[in-house]
Design a protein around this motif. Structure first.
Motif, PDB file in Angstrom:
ATOM      1  N   UNK A  52      17.394  -5.242  64.759  1.00 25.05           N
ATOM      2  CA  UNK A  52      16.318  -5.538  66.097  1.00 25.05           C
ATOM      3  C   UNK A  52      16.334  -7.088  66.327  1.00 25.05           C
ATOM      4  N   UNK A  53      16.421  -7.894  65.207  1.00 28.91           N
ATOM      5  CA  UNK A  53      16.246  -9.208  65.158  1.00 28.91           C
ATOM      6  C   UNK A  53      17.539  -9.943  66.025  1.00 28.91           C
ATOM      7  N   UNK A  54      18.603  -9.199  65.669  1.00 28.32           N
ATOM      8  CA  UNK A  54      19.984  -9.824  66.534  1.00 28.32           C
ATOM      9  C   UNK A  54      19.795  -9.646  68.116  1.00 28.32           C
ATOM     10  N   UNK A  55      19.348  -8.401  68.120  1.00 24.62           N
ATOM     11  CA  UNK A  55      19.160  -7.957  69.570  1.00 24.62           C
ATOM     12  C   UNK A  55      18.134  -9.050  70.196  1.00 24.62           C
ATOM     13  N   UNK A  69      21.721 -21.626  66.957  1.00 26.87           N
ATOM     14  CA  UNK A  69      23.135 -21.520  66.473  1.00 26.87           C
ATOM     15  C   UNK A  69      23.273 -22.952  65.423  1.00 26.87           C
ATOM     16  N   UNK A  70      22.807 -23.726  65.785  1.00 24.62           N
ATOM     17  CA  UNK A  70      23.122 -24.993  64.746  1.00 24.62           C
ATOM     18  C   UNK A  70      22.124 -24.717  63.548  1.00 24.62           C
ATOM     19  N   UNK A  71      21.058 -24.243  63.737  1.00 26.15           N
ATOM     20  CA  UNK A  71      20.336 -23.867  62.586  1.00 26.15           C
ATOM     21  C   UNK A  71      20.956 -22.930  61.647  1.00 26.15           C
ATOM     22  N   UNK A  72      21.605 -21.825  62.240  1.00 24.17           N
ATOM     23  CA  UNK A  72      22.591 -20.808  61.584  1.00 24.17           C
ATOM     24  C   UNK A  72      23.723 -21.480  61.065  1.00 24.17           C
ATOM     25  N   UNK A  73      24.433 -22.191  61.693  1.00 25.99           N
ATOM     26  CA  UNK A  73      25.553 -22.834  60.862  1.00 25.99           C
ATOM     27  C   UNK A  73      25.480 -23.580  59.760  1.00 25.99           C
ATOM     28  N   UNK A  74      23.975 -24.313  59.675  1.00 24.10           N
ATOM     29  CA  UNK A  74      23.482 -25.307  58.608  1.00 24.10           C
ATOM     30  C   UNK A  74      23.190 -24.312  57.511  1.00 24.10           C
ATOM     31  N   UNK A  75      22.436 -23.067  57.905  1.00 27.61           N
ATOM     32  CA  UNK A  75      22.162 -22.229  56.766  1.00 27.61           C
ATOM     33  C   UNK A  75      23.324 -21.676  56.101  1.00 27.61           C
ATOM     34  N   UNK A  76      24.235 -21.285  57.033  1.00 33.59           N
ATOM     35  CA  UNK A  76      25.442 -20.399  56.422  1.00 33.59           C
ATOM     36  C   UNK A  76      25.946 -21.473  55.449  1.00 33.59           C
ATOM     37  N   UNK A 132      17.592 -17.756  60.260  1.00 36.49           N
ATOM     38  CA  UNK A 132      18.791 -18.210  60.248  1.00 36.49           C
ATOM     39  C   UNK A 132      19.878 -17.494  59.146  1.00 36.49           C
ATOM     40  N   UNK A 133      19.305 -16.674  58.412  1.00 36.73           N
ATOM     41  CA  UNK A 133      20.274 -15.781  57.413  1.00 36.73           C
ATOM     42  C   UNK A 133      20.625 -14.424  57.838  1.00 36.73           C
ATOM     43  N   UNK A 134      19.826 -14.172  58.984  1.00 37.48           N
ATOM     44  CA  UNK A 134      19.966 -12.582  59.245  1.00 37.48           C
ATOM     45  C   UNK A 134      21.315 -12.183  59.516  1.00 37.48           C
ATOM     46  N   UNK A 135      22.153 -13.031  60.336  1.00 34.01           N
ATOM     47  CA  UNK A 135      23.460 -12.617  60.704  1.00 34.01           C
ATOM     48  C   UNK A 135      24.323 -12.583  59.698  1.00 34.01           C
ATOM     49  N   UNK A 137      23.685 -11.958  56.571  1.00 39.25           N
ATOM     50  CA  UNK A 137      23.447 -10.945  55.687  1.00 39.25           C
ATOM     51  C   UNK A 137      23.879  -9.599  56.441  1.00 39.25           C
ATOM     52  N   UNK A 138      24.092  -9.474  57.562  1.00 37.54           N
ATOM     53  CA  UNK A 138      24.748  -8.327  58.185  1.00 37.54           C
ATOM     54  C   UNK A 138      26.272  -8.353  58.029  1.00 37.54           C
ATOM     55  N   UNK A 139      26.717  -9.315  58.246  1.00 35.05           N
ATOM     56  CA  UNK A 139      28.098  -9.571  58.110  1.00 35.05           C
ATOM     57  C   UNK A 139      28.603  -9.124  56.774  1.00 35.05           C
ATOM     58  N   UNK A 140      27.891  -9.789  55.729  1.00 42.49           N
ATOM     59  CA  UNK A 140      28.005  -9.386  54.634  1.00 42.49           C
ATOM     60  C   UNK A 140      27.960  -7.919  54.102  1.00 42.49           C
ATOM     61  N   UNK A 141      27.163  -7.161  54.414  1.00 44.91           N
ATOM     62  CA  UNK A 141      27.145  -5.838  54.624  1.00 44.91           C
ATOM     63  C   UNK A 141      28.354  -4.924  54.977  1.00 44.91           C
ATOM     64  N   UNK A 142      28.384  -5.235  56.265  1.00 47.43           N
ATOM     65  CA  UNK A 142      29.411  -4.551  57.212  1.00 47.43           C
ATOM     66  C   UNK A 142      30.893  -4.608  56.349  1.00 47.43           C
ATOM     67  N   UNK A 143      31.073  -6.129  55.787  1.00 45.36           N
ATOM     68  CA  UNK A 143      32.331  -6.448  55.228  1.00 45.36           C
ATOM     69  C   UNK A 143      32.560  -5.671  54.050  1.00 45.36           C
TER      70      UNK A 143
END
Length: 283
Positions: A52-55, A69-76, A132-135, A137-143
């Motif tokens: 829902x949040x990614x939507x 996007x900048x904040x996500x890159x920094x968090x990752x 900024x961590x949500x995406x 986390x989803x990628x890690x679960x799917x992978x």
């Protein structure tokens, strides 16, 4: 206890080809670590909130999108520096007390999601996932699921995230509706804005017409391609609708009027299905 995520690692617990749980290991404040095991239905609930949040992220444009996007890159980058080690023995000898029995989204703010996890031993932990961590986390679960060779599970989980089944129905010749209901907690229902009634009409080998139906909550409008796709995926979810798989049928979809924040009752939902069925022209 409130855990603020600094880093994550994921794995899968399986028995033969059967998925038992997703392992999520978290590094949190003061570099402490905790591990959680999410069985399939609980994992689905977590993914519903994350999706829902990614939507919402996907609807951003211009400067807000660039800032996120900048904040996500920094968090990752920071999280990659704090990945906890997840060992084979931790998966092979999983501690049953770390099994998550249920999850609730207890805070859904602009900056974070706060999950309350109820464990097998009835202890509760709050897990904070920053915006900024949500995406990641989803990628890690799917992978983790894909790396375990369970691609079909990943597809099935993803097919259940954009709607909530509330009722499914067989329509009897007498006009009565025989239904099953699905208990959906308030926190999940608030993530979706539209109630939709769906009627499926199909014929038996003698050409006699039958109807069945469902009521769902979703973000999709009734005349959208997304709603049509959901109507097909419902056949894989609902025992009452599974008889339609591989069978030619007509699908009629209508929004059920309601005010914002209004939760519709069983009677209101079944009445909407009855009215939709009655409005369908005869073959």
């Amino acid at each position: 206890m409130l855990l603020m995520i600094k880093g994550i690692n994921t794995g899968v617990i399986r028995h033969d080809n059967n998925f038992l749980a997703l392992a999520l290991k978290v590094k949190y404040q003061r570099n402490k670590e905790a591990i959680f095991f999410f069985p399939p239905l609980v994992l689905r609930d977590v993914l519903i909130a994350l999706e829902h949040r990614l939507f919402q992220h996907a609807s951003l444009t211009g400067l807000p999108q660039e800032q996120l996007e900048r904040a996500k890159r920094s968090a990752v980058k920071k999280m990659h520096g704090h990945i906890p080690e997840l060992t084979g023995p931790e998966l092979a000898q999983a501690d049953i007390s770390r099994r998550v029995e249920s999850v609730a989204l207890t805070e859904n703010s602009e900056s974070r999601l706060l999950f309350t996890l109820t464990m097998n031993d009835e202890a509760q932990t709050q897990l904070c996932v920053e915006e900024t961590q949500i995406e990641l986390l989803v990628i890690a679960i799917v992978q983790a699921i894909n790396n375990a060779g369970m691609h079909e599970l990943a597809i099935r989980l993803s097919s259940l995230l954009d709607f909530l089944p509330l009722y499914d129905v067989d329509c009897r010749e007498t006009g009565e509706l025989e239904y099953d209901s699905y208990d959906q907690p308030d926190w999940k229902q608030t993530l979706f804005s539209h109630y939709l009634a769906l009627i499926y009409r199909f014929s038996d080998h003698e050409g006699k017409d039958f109807t069945c139906g469902a009521v769902i909550k979703t973000r999709s409008n009734p005349d959208s391609e997304e709603a049509k796709a959901i109507s097909r995926r419902l056949m894989n979810f609902s025992p009452r609708l599974s008889k339609l798989k591989g069978r030619a049928c007509q699908v009629f979809i209508r929004a059920i009027p309601h005010t914002p924040q209004q939760a519709l009752s069983l009677e209101q939902c079944l009445r909407a299905l009855h009215h939709l069925r009655a409005s369908i022209p005869q073959n």
